[in-house]
Design an enzyme around this catalytic site. Sequence first.
Site, PDB file in Angstrom:
ATOM      1  N   ALA A   1       0.168  -3.738   1.005  1.00 48.55           N
ATOM      2  CA  ALA A   1      -1.045  -3.708   1.574  1.00 48.55           C
ATOM      3  C   ALA A   1      -1.484  -3.197   2.946  1.00 48.55           C
ATOM      4  O   ALA A   1      -2.598  -2.886   3.113  1.00 48.55           O
ATOM      5  CB  ALA A   1      -1.552  -5.218   1.396  1.00 48.55           C
TER       6      ALA A   1
ATOM      7  N   GLY B   1       4.628  13.688  -6.894  1.00 47.07           N
ATOM      8  CA  GLY B   1       4.799  12.745  -8.346  1.00 47.07           C
ATOM      9  C   GLY B   1       3.815  13.881  -9.051  1.00 47.07           C
ATOM     10  O   GLY B   1       3.842  13.915 -10.166  1.00 47.07           O
TER      11      GLY B   1
ATOM     12  N   HIS C   1       0.480  17.778   1.615  1.00 48.29           N
ATOM     13  CA  HIS C   1       0.464  16.487   1.929  1.00 48.29           C
ATOM     14  C   HIS C   1       0.460  16.084   3.404  1.00 48.29           C
ATOM     15  O   HIS C   1       1.050  16.908   4.099  1.00 48.29           O
ATOM     16  CB  HIS C   1       1.015  15.139   1.071  1.00 48.29           C
ATOM     17  CG  HIS C   1       0.854  15.264  -0.297  1.00 48.29           C
ATOM     18  ND1 HIS C   1       0.986  16.112  -1.555  1.00 48.29           N
ATOM     19  CD2 HIS C   1      -0.263  14.357  -0.895  1.00 48.29           C
ATOM     20  CE1 HIS C   1       0.712  15.706  -2.496  1.00 48.29           C
ATOM     21  NE2 HIS C   1      -0.288  14.619  -2.267  1.00 48.29           N
TER      22      HIS C   1
ATOM     23  N   LYS D   1       4.130  11.697   4.153  1.00 50.20           N
ATOM     24  CA  LYS D   1       4.606  11.485   2.706  1.00 50.20           C
ATOM     25  C   LYS D   1       6.011  11.657   2.704  1.00 50.20           C
ATOM     26  O   LYS D   1       6.429  12.768   3.122  1.00 50.20           O
ATOM     27  CB  LYS D   1       3.749  12.381   1.860  1.00 50.20           C
ATOM     28  CG  LYS D   1       3.966  12.385   0.456  1.00 50.20           C
ATOM     29  CD  LYS D   1       2.988  12.958  -0.471  1.00 50.20           C
ATOM     30  CE  LYS D   1       3.557  12.777  -1.953  1.00 50.20           C
ATOM     31  NZ  LYS D   1       3.710  11.463  -2.581  1.00 50.20           N
TER      32      LYS D   1
ATOM     33  N   GLY E   1       1.011   3.161  -8.756  1.00 49.12           N
ATOM     34  CA  GLY E   1       0.879   4.420  -8.153  1.00 49.12           C
ATOM     35  C   GLY E   1       1.976   4.898  -7.422  1.00 49.12           C
ATOM     36  O   GLY E   1       2.024   5.929  -6.830  1.00 49.12           O
TER      37      GLY E   1
ATOM     38  N   ARG F   1       6.752  -6.053   6.164  1.00 51.92           N
ATOM     39  CA  ARG F   1       7.274  -6.764   7.273  1.00 51.92           C
ATOM     40  C   ARG F   1       6.418  -8.346   7.180  1.00 51.92           C
ATOM     41  O   ARG F   1       4.908  -8.174   6.752  1.00 51.92           O
ATOM     42  CB  ARG F   1       6.953  -6.215   8.457  1.00 51.92           C
ATOM     43  CG  ARG F   1       7.922  -5.114   8.685  1.00 51.92           C
ATOM     44  CD  ARG F   1       8.245  -4.785  10.083  1.00 51.92           C
ATOM     45  NE  ARG F   1       9.135  -3.381  10.000  1.00 51.92           N
ATOM     46  CZ  ARG F   1       8.905  -2.268   9.866  1.00 51.92           C
ATOM     47  NH1 ARG F   1       7.643  -2.013   9.560  1.00 51.92           N
ATOM     48  NH2 ARG F   1       9.851  -1.563   9.898  1.00 51.92           N
TER      49      ARG F   1
ATOM     50  N   ASN G   1      -1.045   9.821  -9.944  1.00 48.95           N
ATOM     51  CA  ASN G   1      -2.375  10.363  -9.391  1.00 48.95           C
ATOM     52  C   ASN G   1      -3.483   9.822 -10.289  1.00 48.95           C
ATOM     53  O   ASN G   1      -3.504  10.081 -11.438  1.00 48.95           O
ATOM     54  CB  ASN G   1      -2.660  12.058  -9.404  1.00 48.95           C
ATOM     55  CG  ASN G   1      -3.631  12.316  -8.700  1.00 48.95           C
ATOM     56  OD1 ASN G   1      -4.692  11.729  -8.672  1.00 48.95           O
ATOM     57  ND2 ASN G   1      -3.345  13.158  -7.705  1.00 48.95           N
ATOM     58  N   PHE G   2      -4.066   8.813  -9.606  1.00 48.78           N
ATOM     59  CA  PHE G   2      -5.138   7.975 -10.212  1.00 48.78           C
ATOM     60  C   PHE G   2      -6.652   8.853 -10.213  1.00 48.78           C
ATOM     61  O   PHE G   2      -7.565   8.211 -10.921  1.00 48.78           O
ATOM     62  CB  PHE G   2      -5.311   6.526  -9.910  1.00 48.78           C
ATOM     63  CG  PHE G   2      -4.310   5.790 -10.377  1.00 48.78           C
ATOM     64  CD1 PHE G   2      -4.437   5.089 -11.708  1.00 48.78           C
ATOM     65  CD2 PHE G   2      -3.182   5.645  -9.778  1.00 48.78           C
ATOM     66  CE1 PHE G   2      -3.517   4.244 -12.063  1.00 48.78           C
ATOM     67  CE2 PHE G   2      -2.131   4.615 -10.424  1.00 48.78           C
ATOM     68  CZ  PHE G   2      -2.427   4.118 -11.503  1.00 48.78           C
TER      69      PHE G   2
ATOM     70  N   MET H   1      -3.025   3.398   1.051  1.00 50.73           N
ATOM     71  CA  MET H   1      -3.667   2.999  -0.140  1.00 50.73           C
ATOM     72  C   MET H   1      -4.033   1.688  -0.092  1.00 50.73           C
ATOM     73  O   MET H   1      -4.988   1.198  -0.772  1.00 50.73           O
ATOM     74  CB  MET H   1      -2.928   3.598  -1.251  1.00 50.73           C
ATOM     75  CG  MET H   1      -2.669   5.032  -1.674  1.00 50.73           C
ATOM     76  SD  MET H   1      -4.297   5.433  -2.033  1.00 50.73           S
ATOM     77  CE  MET H   1      -4.711   4.607  -3.547  1.00 50.73           C
TER      78      MET H   1
HETATM   79  P1  NAD Z   1       2.098   4.216   3.442  1.00 47.81           P
HETATM   80  O1  NAD Z   1       3.226   4.473   3.979  1.00 47.81           O
HETATM   81  O2  NAD Z   1       0.903   4.277   4.255  1.00 47.81           O
HETATM   82  O3  NAD Z   1       2.370   2.546   2.879  1.00 47.81           O
HETATM   83  C1  NAD Z   1       3.234   1.968   2.241  1.00 47.81           C
HETATM   84  C2  NAD Z   1       3.237   0.779   2.014  1.00 47.81           C
HETATM   85  O4  NAD Z   1       4.270   0.246   1.447  1.00 47.81           O
HETATM   86  C3  NAD Z   1       3.087  -0.197   3.288  1.00 47.81           C
HETATM   87  O5  NAD Z   1       2.226  -1.347   3.398  1.00 47.81           O
HETATM   88  C4  NAD Z   1       4.423  -0.772   3.417  1.00 47.81           C
HETATM   89  O6  NAD Z   1       4.416  -2.158   4.133  1.00 47.81           O
HETATM   90  C5  NAD Z   1       4.959  -0.983   2.145  1.00 47.81           C
HETATM   91  N1  NAD Z   1       6.124  -1.010   1.818  1.00 47.81           N
HETATM   92  C6  NAD Z   1       7.184  -0.222   2.360  1.00 47.81           C
HETATM   93  N2  NAD Z   1       8.483  -0.777   1.820  1.00 47.81           N
HETATM   94  C7  NAD Z   1       8.213  -1.800   0.995  1.00 47.81           C
HETATM   95  C8  NAD Z   1       9.044  -2.721   0.463  1.00 47.81           C
HETATM   96  N3  NAD Z   1      10.464  -2.654   0.528  1.00 47.81           N
HETATM   97  N4  NAD Z   1       8.471  -3.751  -0.302  1.00 47.81           N
HETATM   98  C9  NAD Z   1       7.008  -3.988  -0.132  1.00 47.81           C
HETATM   99  N5  NAD Z   1       6.334  -2.988   0.396  1.00 47.81           N
HETATM  100  C10 NAD Z   1       6.784  -2.094   0.974  1.00 47.81           C
HETATM  101  O7  NAD Z   1       1.848   5.007   2.061  1.00 47.81           O
HETATM  102  P2  NAD Z   1       0.555   5.255   1.313  1.00 47.81           P
HETATM  103  O8  NAD Z   1       0.090   6.716   1.687  1.00 47.81           O
HETATM  104  O9  NAD Z   1      -0.337   4.204   1.331  1.00 47.81           O
HETATM  105  O10 NAD Z   1       1.228   5.486  -0.433  1.00 47.81           O
HETATM  106  C11 NAD Z   1       1.953   4.404  -0.914  1.00 47.81           C
HETATM  107  C12 NAD Z   1       2.645   5.193  -2.190  1.00 47.81           C
HETATM  108  O11 NAD Z   1       1.423   5.499  -3.125  1.00 47.81           O
HETATM  109  C13 NAD Z   1       3.324   6.250  -2.146  1.00 47.81           C
HETATM  110  O12 NAD Z   1       4.320   6.122  -2.906  1.00 47.81           O
HETATM  111  C14 NAD Z   1       2.527   7.362  -2.477  1.00 47.81           C
HETATM  112  O13 NAD Z   1       3.060   8.672  -2.817  1.00 47.81           O
HETATM  113  C15 NAD Z   1       1.686   6.905  -3.358  1.00 47.81           C
HETATM  114  N6  NAD Z   1       0.314   7.367  -3.800  1.00 47.81           N
HETATM  115  C16 NAD Z   1      -0.057   7.379  -4.842  1.00 47.81           C
HETATM  116  C17 NAD Z   1      -1.174   7.945  -5.382  1.00 47.81           C
HETATM  117  C18 NAD Z   1      -1.686   7.901  -6.776  1.00 47.81           C
HETATM  118  O14 NAD Z   1      -2.806   8.108  -7.127  1.00 47.81           O
HETATM  119  N7  NAD Z   1      -0.553   7.640  -7.581  1.00 47.81           N
HETATM  120  C19 NAD Z   1      -2.206   8.236  -4.443  1.00 47.81           C
HETATM  121  C20 NAD Z   1      -1.741   8.115  -2.952  1.00 47.81           C
HETATM  122  C21 NAD Z   1      -0.554   7.726  -2.686  1.00 47.81           C
END
Ligand code: NAD
Length: 244
Positions: free
Chosen positions: A19, A165, A155, A159, A99, A46, A125-126, A23
Amino acid sequence: MTVKGDRTSPPLRVLIHGASGRMGQALLRLAAGEPTLQVVAAVTHRPPATRVVDGVAYFAASELPGAPVFDVAIDFSLPEGFDPILALCLQRKAALVSGTTGLSEAQRAALQRAGGDIPVVWASNFSLGVAVLAELVERAAAALPGWDCDIIESHHIHKQDAPSGTALTLGQGVELAGATPRYASLRAGDIVGEHLVQFTGLGERVELTHRATNRDIFARGALHAAQRLTDRPPGLYRVRDLLD
Ligand code: NAD
């Protein structure tokens, strides 16, 4: 008949995992404007500094077992956070939209197995545009045998996984046509996400590009998938299965 989360039934109870991330924050903002959804828990890596923000209860990842009842978890975290949220969804018989990219082979296999018990959708990717790009790439690869194929993705600097992915998903479509894609990754500034699939022949080149300029497209797609997923039988779904 009512469908969970439609306007005549109680809102769909959603847990947002990851959260505090880019994303996660987009998901929380967009879900707040959607009356058919109720975010019952926001989970961060955390321990949160504040327990309740804008009416949403925050939990640390270590407190996941004590999370309130939810219908669907939406996970955009990191691979190290994936196993506990999948386990919780299985234990609670809740749906999972994920995602998170960079999952290991073992995690992908666990996702596949989970589809036997709960409704699950995972996508690199959604966005709708990338779904269309994937179809175009498959058609181009099939129509251009013997051409070189390069997938170049860019990116933001934070990232961690590379190739993305999405690049790997596009590459799988190319491989279906018998070609072997090469990958190149660029990490720079605040680029939300760009994918260029380039087919190169003798004296000519075809370039197919998708540029995301706002990560809300991914968050909207994930929220849409969550609403479509929860009344489905157990299974591992693709975004395109949940479009209508
Ligand atoms: P980010 O680094 O901003 O956020 C990561 C989040 O994960 C943080 O809230 C962090 O506290 C949490 N986190 C980290 N380790 C954790 C753990 N062990 N347990 C629980 N929570 C944990 O990253 P982001 O840009 O928000 O992207 C998050 C993920 O989504 C990445 O894997 C990214 O590649 C992916 N992503 C996917 C899409 C899609 O459409 N599928 C789009 C954008 C990003």
